[in-house]
Design a protein around this motif. Structure first.
Motif, short mmCIF file in Angstrom:
data_model
loop_
_atom_site.label_atom_id
_atom_site.label_comp_id
_atom_site.label_asym_id
_atom_site.label_seq_id
_atom_site.Cartn_x
_atom_site.Cartn_y
_atom_site.Cartn_z
N GLN A 9 49.54 -13.42 -35.76
CA GLN A 9 48.59 -13.44 -34.64
C GLN A 9 47.60 -14.57 -34.89
O GLN A 9 47.38 -14.98 -36.03
N SER A 10 47.00 -15.04 -33.82
CA SER A 10 45.96 -16.07 -33.95
C SER A 10 45.05 -16.03 -32.74
O SER A 10 45.42 -15.50 -31.69
N ILE A 11 43.85 -16.58 -32.90
CA ILE A 11 42.93 -16.75 -31.77
C ILE A 11 42.68 -18.24 -31.57
O ILE A 11 42.28 -18.94 -32.51
N LYS B 218 48.15 -28.60 -26.78
CA LYS B 218 49.29 -29.53 -26.69
C LYS B 218 50.42 -28.91 -25.86
O LYS B 218 51.02 -29.55 -25.02
N GLY B 219 50.70 -27.65 -26.14
CA GLY B 219 51.82 -26.98 -25.48
C GLY B 219 53.09 -27.20 -26.27
O GLY B 219 53.28 -28.24 -26.91
N HIS B 220 53.92 -26.19 -26.26
CA HIS B 220 55.16 -26.28 -27.03
C HIS B 220 56.22 -25.34 -26.47
O HIS B 220 55.92 -24.41 -25.71
N GLN B 221 57.42 -25.58 -26.90
CA GLN B 221 58.56 -24.70 -26.62
C GLN B 221 58.91 -24.02 -27.95
O GLN B 221 58.71 -24.60 -29.02
N ILE C 90 53.09 -13.11 -26.46
CA ILE C 90 52.04 -12.65 -25.53
C ILE C 90 50.69 -13.25 -25.90
O ILE C 90 50.39 -13.48 -27.08
N TYR C 91 49.88 -13.49 -24.85
CA TYR C 91 48.51 -13.96 -24.99
C TYR C 91 47.60 -12.92 -24.33
O TYR C 91 47.90 -12.45 -23.23
N LEU C 92 46.48 -12.61 -24.98
CA LEU C 92 45.45 -11.73 -24.41
C LEU C 92 44.16 -12.53 -24.28
O LEU C 92 43.59 -12.94 -25.30
N LYS D 196 38.91 -18.44 -24.83
CA LYS D 196 39.46 -17.90 -26.08
C LYS D 196 40.51 -16.84 -25.79
O LYS D 196 40.31 -16.00 -24.90
N PHE D 197 41.58 -16.87 -26.55
CA PHE D 197 42.63 -15.85 -26.36
C PHE D 197 43.33 -15.55 -27.68
O PHE D 197 43.40 -16.38 -28.59
N LEU D 198 43.85 -14.33 -27.73
CA LEU D 198 44.64 -13.87 -28.87
C LEU D 198 46.12 -14.11 -28.56
O LEU D 198 46.57 -13.83 -27.45
O1 PA5 Z 1 51.50 -19.36 -30.74
C1 PA5 Z 1 51.01 -19.96 -29.77
O2 PA5 Z 1 51.68 -20.27 -28.76
C2 PA5 Z 1 49.54 -20.32 -29.84
O3 PA5 Z 1 48.94 -19.73 -30.94
C3 PA5 Z 1 49.40 -21.85 -29.90
O4 PA5 Z 1 50.07 -22.35 -31.03
C4 PA5 Z 1 47.93 -22.27 -29.90
O5 PA5 Z 1 47.31 -21.82 -28.72
C5 PA5 Z 1 47.77 -23.78 -29.96
O6 PA5 Z 1 48.58 -24.43 -29.02
P1 PA5 Z 1 49.61 -25.54 -29.51
O7 PA5 Z 1 50.45 -24.92 -30.61
O8 PA5 Z 1 50.42 -25.85 -28.30
O9 PA5 Z 1 48.82 -26.69 -30.03
#
Ligand code: PA5
Ligand code: NI
Length: 183
Positions: A69-71, A87-90, A98-100, A146-148
């Motif tokens: 988990q991360s915030i 940045k966004g990723h696949q 999930i994001y909260l 901010k989101f979890l």
């Molecule tokens: O797991 C996730 O998708 C998030 O924790 C992201 O890694 C986080 O929001 C940072 O975004 P990014 O990894 O696209 O830099």
């Protein structure tokens, strides 16, 4: 060694997780090639290279079968009208996540290579990211957003995918909020 069961103190108000694992900080310079206006991005890097977002995790490792988990906290700001974002990723293996939403006003932008989807994220909203959807978070408000996040430990982060394919749409500031545009 395998990790033992442990408690995580989640303070939704303060948007913190305790105990803390690594924290990642991304400055503007880390977002090369992501904003539409490259000159404006370069100018922002030259003008102090501000922190755009940080990600605080717990000590759960990012390996298969774990559930880290991360915030994430995204600062408020725009670059040539485009709202600050991650940045966004696949996920290379197309696992879900999930994001909260905890604080501020944000959006969850998702792209499967063909279609773009947007979920408005306000405190209490859970945004579901299905397998195969690249994901980016955007702060469309005046406060930090901010989101979890809770995600499979083996999900990985393919940032190259977003550089290659984009996210389909971008969020721009307009008089009373934001607007998604295809360019
Ligand atoms: O797991 C996730 O998708 C998030 O924790 C992201 O890694 C986080 O929001 C940072 O975004 P990014 O990894 O696209 O830099
Ligand atoms: Ni992810």
């Amino acid at each position: 060694p395998p990790i033992s069961p442990f408690a995580i103190q989640f303070d939704a108000e303060a948007a913190t997780l305790t105990p803390e694992g690594p924290t990642l900080t991304r400055r503007m310079s880390a977002l090369d090639g992501l904003f539409k206006d490259h000159d404006a991005w370069q100018q922002a890097v030259a003008d102090g290279d501000p922190v755009v977002y940080s990600v605080q995790s717990t000590p759960v490792p990012e390996v298969d079968r774990e559930l880290p988990q991360s915030i994430t906290s995204i600062e408020a700001g725009t670059t040539a009208g485009e709202f600050w974002m991650t940045k966004g990723h696949q996920h290379p293996n197309h696992q879900g996540e999930i994001y909260l939403a905890l604080h501020g006003t944000g959006g969850l932008l998702m792209f499967d290579g063909t279609e773009t989807q947007w979920i408005d994220m306000v405190p209490g909203t859970i945004g579901y990211i299905p397998p195969g959807w690249a994901h980016r978070s955007v702060n469309v408000g005046a406060d930090p957003y901010k989101f979890l996040a809770v995600y499979p430990g083996g999900a990985g982060h393919d940032y190259g995918w977003v550089l290659e394919h984009g996210m389909g749409k971008r969020a721009y500031a307009v008089t009373d909020g934001f607007e998604l545009r295809e360019f």
